[in-house]
Design an enzyme around this catalytic site. Sequence first.
Site: not given
Ligand code: DQQ
Length: 578
Positions: A64
């Site tokens: 992300d």
């Molecule tokens: N990636 C998820 C999120 C979390 C993060 C979404 C963990 O919900 O915080 O891809 O890497």
Amino acid sequence: MRVMMIMQQKKKMWTFVLQLHVLILLVLFCCKISCILDGSSSMEQKPNYRTAYHFQPPKNWMNDPNGPLYYKGVYHLFYQYNPTSPVFETKISWAHSVSRDLINWVHLERILDPTDSYDNNGCWSGSITILPGGKPAILYTGNNLNDMQSQNLAMPKNSSDPLLREWVKSEHNPLMIPVDESEYKNFRDPTTAWIGLDRIWRVIIGGDGKVFLYKSGDFIGWNRSDQPLHSTLGKTGMWECPDFYPVSVGGKNGLDTSVFNGRIKHVLKVSVMNNTHDDYVIGRYEELTDKFEAESEFMDSRLQMRYDYGKFYASKSFFDSAKSRRILWAWIPESDSEENAIEKGWAGLQSIPRTILLDERRNRLIQWPVKEIDKLRSNEVKIRNKMLKGGALIEIEDITASQADVEASFKLRNLEAAEELDGKNLVNGSLLCSSRRASVRGAIGPFGLIVLASEGLEEQTTIFFHVFRNGTKYVVLMCSDQSRSSLRDDFEKDTYGAFVDVNPLHEEISLRTLVDGSIVESFGGGGLTCITARVYPELAIGKEARLYMFNNGTIDVAISRMNAWSMKSAQFHQLLSS
Ligand code: DQQ
């Protein structure tokens, strides 16, 4: 005497040149032998699929985008990063890169590592808010060794440093914790906070089919509101990475998150973990009562308001105060296996940053690659007012087809022949695209682009339109067909699709496609419908890749305009190993 010396020198020089040639031949010969011995050849080597102008860290796993920001003349992108391997592990860190133009980047040191009792199993996603006085603050999710999620604060060590290289976690952490055990694993990803006229901060956090609303007077002590800002009745699973921001009704600029006036609507986006879709709704947010009235539902299969109908997840937007625009980033996951990621040494891309605006008439968002990307364009090739006959294939030559930007507009002169589409097929564009692939001949369409094609077209990724009739209306379907994108068979080759809200009776149908080696980002109808695909061709790589316009329908389609450019590579530098 002098002549003798010159001749001797010449002889020496020729002997040297000869020796050099022999040496080069010897090296080449040895290489060949070793290639034969280990069964490989330079032609057979697997391509690495790294991209040239999309954001990628030098190695390892990235997911992300976190807390994108414009600060003191510098764009910042933080992102979820595994410093130890190219696969996802819960112990994620926040990595950090900076740029002056959103295209060329310098990678800096990581800023958050999972070292504290509340985040020792991962510093997960979050956002940045600029506090009064101009200081940025990170709110992020800590995941601890009991897999309990909490929201935490980090502040820059030195906010006069435009590069914001060091951050300090707050001694008050954790600031927000789950109310009971059922929420332990479903309580994450704080948005950028906004401040009301009452000087109270608000932030939303993702939960199971809902987004929690928290309020604070000082950004440290936070209280949960009794009602979530929004929730669905049906089971939708965890809503990750929510985003909540105002969009101007009728205006051409993006808005800061705390803007509140009568000429705005609000967008709520959630990343639905069950299907990895970034879905959004548009509605009216009442600041004093904190009521958000959405004009549609997340589960509305007819509307299907999604940022992107391909690979595009965990997105995050920010307000760029330098250019008064809202910019959207998203993680583009691989379609490839973990095994191949380990072999390549990396996994994950970021999308090209996109500006987002509200199309007031259609009540939908329009997304468009940031203007800065245009400076990578070179070698323009144009077509004007050319008929793309039924069954035609036109090659677009003289640009680097593996690294290109193509914009095309199509005009339909004869809509009479459009095939009738049953209403039940209007629900799932993706499904319709899978049965009406590029190779399936229709009446009006499929027509569009063939990108990353090999010489014999064994490999090709197609982005195309079909026009159908539904009662008295015409509907435009946009598809991205990856089924023949590679001779390889060991990765996901789904076909993606969705409808484009344009009326071909009065409007041209436009397509812009960015091709960058292993990623194809397409924008239909001026950015009303976007589709991103990850592909891994074996033959259509580098100079071997080709680009075509095609029409596999029986009805001719007019290309009113087509511009294509080679794209130069963006610059990526590393200031320190991170
Ligand atoms: N990636 C998820 C999120 C979390 C993060 C979404 C963990 O919900 O915080 O891809 O890497």
